[in-house]
Write an enzyme that holds these catalytic residues in place. Structure first.
Site, PDB file in Angstrom:
ATOM      1  CG  HIS A  74       1.912 -10.463  -4.508  1.00 46.85           C
ATOM      2  ND1 HIS A  74       0.900 -11.082  -3.817  1.00 46.85           N
ATOM      3  CD2 HIS A  74       3.030 -11.193  -4.258  1.00 46.85           C
ATOM      4  CE1 HIS A  74       1.380 -12.128  -3.168  1.00 46.85           C
ATOM      5  NE2 HIS A  74       2.684 -12.201  -3.408  1.00 46.85           N
ATOM      6  CE1 TYR A 202      -9.056  -8.693  -1.062  1.00 47.46           C
ATOM      7  CE2 TYR A 202      -7.332  -9.343  -2.596  1.00 47.46           C
ATOM      8  CZ  TYR A 202      -7.738  -8.628  -1.488  1.00 47.46           C
ATOM      9  OH  TYR A 202      -6.835  -7.852  -0.802  1.00 47.46           O
ATOM     10  N   PRO A 291     -10.513  -4.283   6.209  1.00 45.56           N
ATOM     11  CG  PRO A 291     -10.270  -6.477   6.976  1.00 45.56           C
ATOM     12  CD  PRO A 291     -11.098  -5.244   7.164  1.00 45.56           C
ATOM     13  CE  LYS A 295      -5.986   1.004  -0.834  1.00 48.09           C
ATOM     14  NZ  LYS A 295      -4.692   1.099  -1.400  1.00 48.09           N
TER      15      LYS A 295
END
Length: 394
Positions: A74, A202, A291, A295
């Protein structure tokens, strides 16, 4: 008599297995134990966004080649707010990328590599405590699946046993660590459907946050912000799709049967100490992050690379300098990751007590990121990962 090894590793997760793999490449033997069965380790479906540095470690050390053939590269993510999508282009801003490769696939690769190399991995062995941390012969006290006692004596004991670490008590005692619990959680679903988007979305919406993620060409993972105490059976399947769709206005989700639900609480933790004598912590045993910034596993890999170098110097060359430097080096990166995860979380989620001002300020912050190359570059740099070897030689 106790079993004897150079390095005893508690936990056959990504951190523990990768450490054993890296040590083996230097001729350092280890024993890895885990309370779970091999099947449980390899079939528990978990998230997996791998930073470019993590992928390079896995491929260049021979731990995995499937990450490049099965995993999906991605080169950006979408930030969606005010009904519009804004792409953060990783390749354009920082020349890097991430790979979608779930954690259980990483574990399959690592288990296979360790067993093929004849390494000692013991499934169904539960660690109870670590003794003699400040001696040259620390010991892991455990028991196997039948309840028989197991004792392992080593030069070094590594706690890679997750957020409920047994090893942590031997390192931190009663001092614990720095802790924050967030006032919201993620309601996660796994569904049988093709992807709703090419890259992760997001989404900040007036109804709360949503993440539209992926697992495979026909299985998708999606989350929406919820109360931490939400019952996973509180919604019908139709209601879940209505909630998810309401959180990503302007995007039409591809629906399919939902076959798994869970609620993921948001916590941040950094242990006050990550080493005591010959016992040392890595991964979630040392720190956990929300989350949002992807990371967790990547931070564990960075710990392991630093620690593997330190243990090679200590055990092969009797050079303690890198081992002494490890706690501060790992801590610096952990706090950078904590900040990025906290920043992403607060920028994207609806706070329970937020008013109109807070909501409009949040939109202003998002615009400052997507309309600024500098802002987009910071997000891309942190999301795709900082150099893994930073800080160890300072």
């Amino acid at each position: 008599m106790p079993d004897r090894t150079r390095v005893a590793v508690i936990g056959a997760g990504p951190a523990g297995l990768l450490l054993a793999h890296l040590l083996d490449r230097s001729g350092i033997e280890s024993i890895v134990i885990d309370s779970r069965t091999r099947e449980q380790i390899e079939t528990t479906i978990r998230a997996g966004i791998l930073e470019q540095g993590t992928v390079e470690v896995l491929t260049e050390t021979g731990a995995s080649d499937r990450v490049l053939t099965v995993g999906r590269k991605h080169e950006g993510i979408e930030l969606r707010f005010a009904g519009e999508g804004h792409r953060i282009d990783f390749t354009d801003t920082v020349g890097r990328a991430v790979w979608l490769y779930p954690q259980h696939e990483v574990l399959k690769d690592l288990v296979a590599a360790r067993l093929a190399a004849g390494q000692d991995i013991r499934f169904g062995v539960t660690a109870q405590r670590v003794d003699d941390a400040e001696t040259n012969r620390p010991r892991v006290i455990a028991e196997d699946a039948e309840g028989n006692p197991v004792e392992i004596e080593a030069d070094i004991v590594v706690g890679a046993d997750g957020s409920r670490s047994v090893a942590r008590e031997a390192v931190t005692g009663t001092h614990g660590g720095y802790f924050r619990e967030y006032p919201f959680a993620w309601f996660g679903v796994l569904c049988q459907a093709p992807p709703s988007a090419e890259e992760l979305i997001y989404s900040n919406s007036p109804n709360g946050f949503a993440l539209i993620s992926q697992r495979s060409p026909d299985v998708q993972r999606m989350y929406f912000q919820c109360d931490p105490h939400t019952d996973t059976e509180a919604y019908t399947e139709e209601q879940l799709w209505e909630i998810l769709q309401s959180r990503v206005p302007g995007t039409t989700l591809t629906e399919g049967p939902i076959f798994q639900r869970d609620v993921l609480r948001f916590r941040s933790f950094v242990a006050h100490e990550t080493r005591r004598g010959r016992v040392v912590l890595v991964g979630d045993a040392a720190h956990t992050v929300p989350p949002t910034g992807a990371k967790g596993m990547n931070l564990a890999v960075c710990d392991v690379v630093l620690l593997a170098d330190a243990l090679r110097a200590l055990l092969l060359d009797r050079d303690e300098s890198l081992y002494d430097a490890y706690p501060e080096a790992a801590r610096q990166r952990a706090w950078k990751a904590q900040h990025f995860s906290w920043w992403m979380t607060n920028m994207l989620h609806l706070q329970p007590d937020a008013g109109d001002f807070d909501r409009m300020r949040q939109i202003g912050e998002l615009r400052a990121v997507v309309e600024s190359r500098a802002g987009s570059t910071y997000l891309a740099e942190a999301y795709t990962g900082w150099p893994i070897q930073e800080s160890i030689h300072r």
